[in-house]
Design an enzyme around this catalytic site. Structure first.
Site, short mmCIF file in Angstrom:
data_model
loop_
_atom_site.label_atom_id
_atom_site.label_comp_id
_atom_site.label_asym_id
_atom_site.label_seq_id
_atom_site.Cartn_x
_atom_site.Cartn_y
_atom_site.Cartn_z
N ARG A 4 0.63 -1.17 -0.08
CA ARG A 4 0.13 -0.15 0.10
C ARG A 4 0.87 1.32 0.00
NH1 ARG A 4 -5.67 0.54 1.51
NH2 ARG A 4 -6.02 -1.80 0.93
N THR B 276 -0.99 7.75 -0.38
CA THR B 276 -2.47 7.65 -1.07
C THR B 276 -3.24 6.46 -0.53
OG1 THR B 276 -1.44 6.03 -2.83
CG2 THR B 276 -1.06 8.57 -3.21
N ASP C 224 3.30 -11.93 13.29
CA ASP C 224 3.62 -11.64 12.15
C ASP C 224 4.08 -13.10 11.27
OD1 ASP C 224 4.65 -9.03 10.00
OD2 ASP C 224 5.20 -11.10 9.45
N1 URA Z 1 -0.31 -10.05 8.98
C1 URA Z 1 0.33 -11.01 10.06
O1 URA Z 1 1.40 -11.41 9.65
N2 URA Z 1 -0.16 -11.02 11.03
C2 URA Z 1 -1.10 -10.26 11.63
O2 URA Z 1 -1.64 -10.37 12.83
C3 URA Z 1 -1.92 -9.28 10.65
C4 URA Z 1 -1.26 -9.41 9.58
#
Ligand code: URA
Length: 208
Positions: free
Chosen positions: A103, A107, A199
């Protein structure tokens, strides 16, 4: 369309291992793949089968076969790649595309930096893969990019979905069926799913 959530004790068990911060890269990858296998199995429940003539050691018979050419699987880079091996366990000849997007922070518009999909994508059912359906922004954009290329039937497979992401995809793309292993509580203020698993990309690739 309501999301289809895999309600199953084995799925619950695998999610617990995946979420646990002590789970290392190797096991994380394996479990992400196994959950992708189970999601794919569920998402192919309405698969089109073709009649073929075969011969068993006993007799001739008419039987049903999957036409794998009718499908394409498209992981969203990079975390979506973790689901591909699991998909190939169910559909070994699966044609795989890739979508890379980010993203623009000013913008907020999606910028597609990579898009490569199997030929005649418009004639295939496309299953988009992304383990975390968080804000829904990437999912909405990836689906839009596929529709722009003429794809008519799209499913979205994620391991953990947030209610906010589900709402967004359902609102913008009500024709897309979402499959997930579970729906978590909420997003935090930086867009991470809670309780989630952190993540996904970092945990798969060991980048943190
Ligand atoms: N992407 C991820 O890897 N973990 C999240 O909690 C949200 C988006």
């Amino acid at each position: 369309m309501e999301p289809i959530v895999l309600n199953h004790p084995i799925v619950e068990h695998k999610l617990t291992v995946l979420r646990d911060k002590r789970t290392g890269t190797k096991e994380f990858r394996e479990i992400a793949g196994e959950l992708a296998t189970l999601l794919c199995y569920e998402a192919m429940k309405d698969a089109d089968l073709e009649e073929v003539e075969i011969e068993t050691p006993m007799t001739k018979m008419k039987a049903k076969k999957l036409n794998e050419q009718k499908y394409a699987f498209v992981p969203v880079l990079r975390a979506g790649l973790s689901m591909v091996d699991g998909i190939l366990k169910v559909v070994p000849n699966a044609k795989i595309g890739h979508i890379g997007m980010y993203r623009n922070e000013e913008t907020l518009e999606p910028v597609e930096y990579y898009f490569k999909v199997p030929k005649e994508i418009e004639n295939r059912e496309v299953l988009v893969l992304d383990p975390m359906l968080a804000t829904g922004g990437t999912a909405v954009d990836a689906i839009s990019q596929l529709k722009k290329r003429g794809v008519k039937k799209i499913k979205f497979l994620s391991i953990i979905a947030a209610p906010e992401g589900l709402d967004k995809v359902q609102k913008v793309h009500p024709d897309v069926q979402i499959y997930c292993a579970t729906v978590d509580e909420h997003l935090n203020d930086v867009g991470y799913i809670v309780p989630g698993l952190g993540d996904a990309g970092d945990r798969i690739y060991g980048t943190k």
